[in-house]
Design an enzyme around this catalytic site. Structure first.
Site, PDB file in Angstrom:
ATOM      1  N   LYS A  87       0.853  -1.198   0.000  1.00 23.04           N
ATOM      2  CA  LYS A  87       0.000   0.000   0.000  1.00 23.04           C
ATOM      3  C   LYS A  87       0.887   1.246   0.000  1.00 23.04           C
ATOM      4  O   LYS A  87       1.670   1.452   0.929  1.00 23.04           O
ATOM      5  CB  LYS A  87      -0.882  -0.024   1.254  1.00 23.04           C
ATOM      6  CG  LYS A  87      -1.680   1.236   1.494  1.00 23.04           C
ATOM      7  CD  LYS A  87      -2.545   1.096   2.747  1.00 23.04           C
ATOM      8  CE  LYS A  87      -3.182   2.412   3.128  1.00 23.04           C
ATOM      9  NZ  LYS A  87      -3.906   2.329   4.419  1.00 23.04           N
ATOM     10  N   THR A 353      -5.970   3.410  10.977  1.00 18.86           N
ATOM     11  CA  THR A 353      -5.021   3.651  12.069  1.00 18.86           C
ATOM     12  C   THR A 353      -5.137   2.663  13.231  1.00 18.86           C
ATOM     13  O   THR A 353      -4.307   2.700  14.144  1.00 18.86           O
ATOM     14  CB  THR A 353      -5.237   5.069  12.649  1.00 18.86           C
ATOM     15  OG1 THR A 353      -6.630   5.222  12.941  1.00 18.86           O
ATOM     16  CG2 THR A 353      -4.791   6.129  11.676  1.00 18.86           C
TER      17      THR A 353
HETATM   18  C1  LIG Z   1     -15.541  -1.448   9.426  1.00 19.19           C
HETATM   19  C2  LIG Z   1     -14.168  -1.545  10.012  1.00 19.19           C
HETATM   20  C3  LIG Z   1     -13.057  -1.375   9.213  1.00 19.19           C
HETATM   21  C4  LIG Z   1     -11.775  -1.426   9.756  1.00 19.19           C
HETATM   22  N1  LIG Z   1     -10.699  -1.186   8.957  1.00 19.19           N
HETATM   23  C5  LIG Z   1      -9.466  -1.132   9.515  1.00 19.19           C
HETATM   24  C6  LIG Z   1      -8.320  -0.866   8.726  1.00 19.19           C
HETATM   25  O1  LIG Z   1      -8.391  -0.697   7.522  1.00 19.19           O
HETATM   26  N2  LIG Z   1      -7.120  -0.822   9.354  1.00 19.19           N
HETATM   27  C7  LIG Z   1      -6.978  -1.034  10.691  1.00 19.19           C
HETATM   28  O2  LIG Z   1      -5.863  -0.936  11.208  1.00 19.19           O
HETATM   29  N3  LIG Z   1      -8.046  -1.343  11.438  1.00 19.19           N
HETATM   30  C8  LIG Z   1      -9.271  -1.395  10.899  1.00 19.19           C
HETATM   31  N4  LIG Z   1     -10.340  -1.708  11.673  1.00 19.19           N
HETATM   32  C9  LIG Z   1     -10.110  -2.076  13.062  1.00 19.19           C
HETATM   33  C10 LIG Z   1      -9.639  -3.523  13.119  1.00 19.19           C
HETATM   34  O3  LIG Z   1     -10.643  -4.360  12.595  1.00 19.19           O
HETATM   35  C11 LIG Z   1      -9.328  -3.936  14.548  1.00 19.19           C
HETATM   36  O4  LIG Z   1      -8.548  -2.969  15.162  1.00 19.19           O
HETATM   37  C12 LIG Z   1      -8.562  -5.234  14.569  1.00 19.19           C
HETATM   38  O5  LIG Z   1      -9.217  -6.215  13.840  1.00 19.19           O
HETATM   39  C13 LIG Z   1      -8.364  -5.710  15.984  1.00 19.19           C
HETATM   40  O6  LIG Z   1      -9.579  -6.147  16.523  1.00 19.19           O
HETATM   41  P1  LIG Z   1      -9.540  -6.745  17.979  1.00 19.19           P
HETATM   42  O7  LIG Z   1      -8.517  -7.824  18.023  1.00 19.19           O
HETATM   43  O8  LIG Z   1      -9.422  -5.640  18.941  1.00 19.19           O
HETATM   44  O9  LIG Z   1     -11.003  -7.372  18.167  1.00 19.19           O
HETATM   45  P2  LIG Z   1     -11.673  -8.677  17.533  1.00 19.19           P
HETATM   46  O10 LIG Z   1     -11.150  -9.026  16.224  1.00 19.19           O
HETATM   47  O11 LIG Z   1     -13.150  -8.447  17.657  1.00 19.19           O
HETATM   48  O12 LIG Z   1     -11.252  -9.856  18.522  1.00 19.19           O
HETATM   49  C14 LIG Z   1     -11.881 -10.020  19.773  1.00 19.19           C
HETATM   50  C15 LIG Z   1     -11.380 -11.300  20.390  1.00 19.19           C
HETATM   51  O13 LIG Z   1     -11.866 -11.372  21.726  1.00 19.19           O
HETATM   52  C16 LIG Z   1     -12.295 -12.676  21.987  1.00 19.19           C
HETATM   53  N5  LIG Z   1     -13.306 -12.662  23.037  1.00 19.19           N
HETATM   54  C17 LIG Z   1     -14.423 -11.894  23.090  1.00 19.19           C
HETATM   55  N6  LIG Z   1     -15.136 -12.213  24.199  1.00 19.19           N
HETATM   56  C18 LIG Z   1     -14.428 -13.187  24.851  1.00 19.19           C
HETATM   57  C19 LIG Z   1     -14.642 -13.942  26.039  1.00 19.19           C
HETATM   58  N7  LIG Z   1     -15.729 -13.778  26.818  1.00 19.19           N
HETATM   59  N8  LIG Z   1     -13.724 -14.875  26.386  1.00 19.19           N
HETATM   60  C20 LIG Z   1     -12.607 -15.074  25.622  1.00 19.19           C
HETATM   61  N9  LIG Z   1     -12.356 -14.382  24.496  1.00 19.19           N
HETATM   62  C21 LIG Z   1     -13.265 -13.465  24.119  1.00 19.19           C
HETATM   63  C22 LIG Z   1     -12.841 -13.175  20.667  1.00 19.19           C
HETATM   64  O14 LIG Z   1     -12.861 -14.596  20.633  1.00 19.19           O
HETATM   65  C23 LIG Z   1     -11.846 -12.582  19.688  1.00 19.19           C
HETATM   66  O15 LIG Z   1     -10.767 -13.483  19.549  1.00 19.19           O
HETATM   67  C24 LIG Z   1     -11.614  -1.689  11.138  1.00 19.19           C
HETATM   68  C25 LIG Z   1     -12.744  -1.899  11.944  1.00 19.19           C
HETATM   69  C26 LIG Z   1     -14.008  -1.815  11.399  1.00 19.19           C
HETATM   70  C27 LIG Z   1     -15.198  -2.017  12.299  1.00 19.19           C
END
Ligand SMILES: Cc1cc2nc3c(=O)[nH]c(=O)nc-3n(C[C@H](O)[C@H](O)[C@H](O)COP(=O)(O)OP(=O)(O)OC[C@H]3O[C@@H](n4cnc5c(N)ncnc54)[C@H](O)[C@@H]3O)c2cc1C
Length: 522
Positions: A87, A353
């Site tokens: 990118k 970000t």
């Molecule tokens: C529409 C959209 C577009 C995006 N585009 C970008 C982008 O282009 N670039 C970028 O940097 N970011 C982007 N993001 C943000 C990005 O998706 C997230 O920052 C990234 O995927 C990290 O997500 P996460 O790991 O915080 O949460 P998640 O992927 O939701 O993971 C949550 C985890 O917690 C666990 N969990 C939940 N509850 C429990 C429980 N009770 N017990 C045990 N485990 C549990 C789940 O099993 C899962 O493994 C975007 C977000 C959205 C909504």
């Protein structure tokens, strides 16, 4: 037995439990397991078999390169496993209606841009002073050409200048890949659902009750549970600071389409009626989506608009609808819990970000741990630094909406009229609108530390934000010292040193250990 770190110091925590196996969870676990304490700190990742990951988040900023550098993993290893592409930056389409500014490219700055950055700034200053000179960013930056022409932002071996770049990838594959690496590197992985977060008598987290009846205890808990914010939000009741009055978008739809033709090395962000659509080229498909404001249109309306935009009105491709919690937790580190990823903050995906914040947070937690002081003052400093960084980026994102000139819907008009701006952002816009050069104030950190000078200039000049043509306070003080023909020649000659994107992806050369490349960040 007391475990002692590689560096001889005793770690302030022995066991860190990361709850969540999304991108945030695995990235954080890998970074925390690479502290100077080595095996002195044990890391466990808990991932619920019942709750999936969010599965979006396919674009990064340039900082993501440092993440794999830290792990010592070559692009040729991880990129094919994650369907990843390069990118060069982001193309913004239709955000401005000002003639000649209907699109602009926001590049990642790098050493190559040193040659054209000053001409760009000088021309912008001259333009702000009323001179009729070219001040649109696209012709000044090599990566704008690379992105458009389907070239990769990795130069051929004999070209001595590095350019900064980010990546696109399949978020689900990335999570799986990082999980495999983490387990190989000794991180414990437990597939258990956390049923209850147990608090101790001081109100800190005392343990996690799991679905197999067991309890897991750690010294430090990292909440990577996504928008659920299970530990920092639900259990510790850390207040959440919403950004709704600054940023209206709170919902999204994701929809893949097949990839045809050349692979552009850019994310395309196209303004639609109630938000914007992303288009991210992976190796075999595009990730597409629409980020919109549910206060301004319904989910059905948004899906129809996205399908029309993609030419998929009659196609039977399922769309995923998502809600977004936009804002930040008041304290990223609260008691014995740190929030990383969506549990911590989300500023909407416009400049991609979120993973940069995962990286920054994990890196700052590492610094605190290596400093060995987890006292209130150290944690308070950490929280202040996080708040400032998150809000600086929020301001940069808000500036995209504030400077739009669309009048087709109430949504865009309300964004342009929105006066809920931080003092920093007001300062940026007032400086620009009063035709003062913005660079010295940004360089001095007067308007936060969030984004480089080049990013602000690309945004404001790219959107065509030029105050009215009345007499300028700086009239005559600045003249355009640079001829565009010289800039064009430099850009096109430089671009010849970059390979076709698809060709490079088929055979990615090694990058780590190449000391000949120079980097510089404006
Ligand atoms: C529409 C959209 C577009 C995006 N585009 C970008 C982008 O282009 N670039 C970028 O940097 N970011 C982007 N993001 C943000 C990005 O998706 C997230 O920052 C990234 O995927 C990290 O997500 P996460 O790991 O915080 O949460 P998640 O992927 O939701 O993971 C949550 C985890 O917690 C666990 N969990 C939940 N509850 C429990 C429980 N009770 N017990 C045990 N485990 C549990 C789940 O099993 C899962 O493994 C975007 C977000 C959205 C909504």
């Amino acid at each position: 037995m007391v475990s002692v770190a590689k560096n001889g110091a005793t770690p302030p925590v022995r066991h860190i439990c990361v709850v969540g196996g999304g991108s945030a969870g695995w990235m954080t676990a890998l970074m925390l397991s690479a502290t100077a304490y080595g095996e002195g700190i044990r890391v466990t990742v808990l991932e619920s078999p019942q709750v999936g990951i969010i599965g979006v988040g396919e674009g990064t900023t340039h900082t993501f390169r440092q993440f794999f550098d830290l792990l010592g993993i070559e692009e040729s290893e991880w990129m094919p496993a994650c369907n990843a592409t390069y990118k060069s930056g982001i193309s913004f389409e239709g955000w401005s209606t000002r003639p000649g500014c209907e699109r602009y490219f926001h590049p990642f700055a790098s050493i190559l841009d040193n040659m054209t950055m000053q001409p760009f700034l000088d021309n912008v200053h001259a333009r702000l002073s009323g001179a009729d000179v070219h001040a649109h960013p696209d012709r000044f930056f090599v990566t704008a050409t690379l992105a458009r022409e389907g070239q990769a932002p990795r130069a051929q071996a004999n070209f001595p200048f590095d350019v900064w770049y980010g990546y696109h990838f399949d978020a689900t594959l990335l999570g799986q890949y990082l999980g495999r690496v983490a387990v190989q590197r000794g991180i414990r992985h437990l597939q258990r659902h956390v049923q209850e977060v147990l608090l101790d008598e001081r109100g800190a987290i005392g343990g996690l009750r799991l679905d197999d009846g067991g309890t897991l205890e750690a010294d430090l808990y990292v909440d990577c549970t996504g928008f659920a914010s299970l530990l920092i939000g639900q259990a510790l009741k850390t207040p959440f600071v919403p950004f709704g009055e600054n940023l209206f978008n709170d919902a999204a739809i994701a929809l893949p389409t097949p990839l045809e033709g050349k692979i552009e090395s850019q994310t395309t962000s196209t303004a639609l009626k109630y938000g914007w659509a992303w288009k991210i080229p992976l190796r075999q498909r595009y990730g597409n989506g629409y980020v919109y404001s549910s206060a301004h249109c319904s989910a059905d309306q948004a899906e129809t608009e996205l399908r029309r935009h993609l030419g998929l009105l009659d196609a039977d491709v399922p769309a995923r609808h998502l809600k977004m919690r936009v804002g930040r937790v008041a304290k990223v580190w609260n008691r014995n819990c740190v929030a990383v990823g969506l549990s911590q903050s989300f500023i909407e995906p416009l400049e991609a970000t979120a993973l940069m914040y995962v990286q920054r947070t994990a890196s700052m937690v590492t610094e605190v741990l290596e400093g060995g002081d987890l006292g209130d003052a150290a944690i308070s400093l950490f929280n202040d630094a996080m708040r400032t960084r998150i809000e600086d980026t929020r301001d940069y994102i808000v500036a995209h909406y504030k400077t739009n000139s669309r009048t087709d819907t109430d949504y865009w008009i309300a964004n342009a009229e929105n006066m809920k701006l931080s003092p920093s952002l007001q300062g940026v816009l007032m400086t620009w609108m009063s035709r003062q050069p913005l660079a010295p104030a940004l360089r001095a950190g007067r308007f936060g530390q969030g984004w480089p000078i080049m990013s602000w200039y690309a945004l404001l000049a790219g959107m065509g934000v030029v105050p009215g043509t009345e007499e300028s306070p700086l009239a005559g003080a600045a003249t355009a010292r640079h001829r565009m023909a010289a800039v064009d020649a430099f850009v096109s000659r430089s671009a010849m040193n970059f390979p076709e994107h698809r060709t490079l992806l088929a055979d990615i050369p090694p990058r780590l250990g190449d000391k000949s490349l120079q980097t510089y960040l404006w």
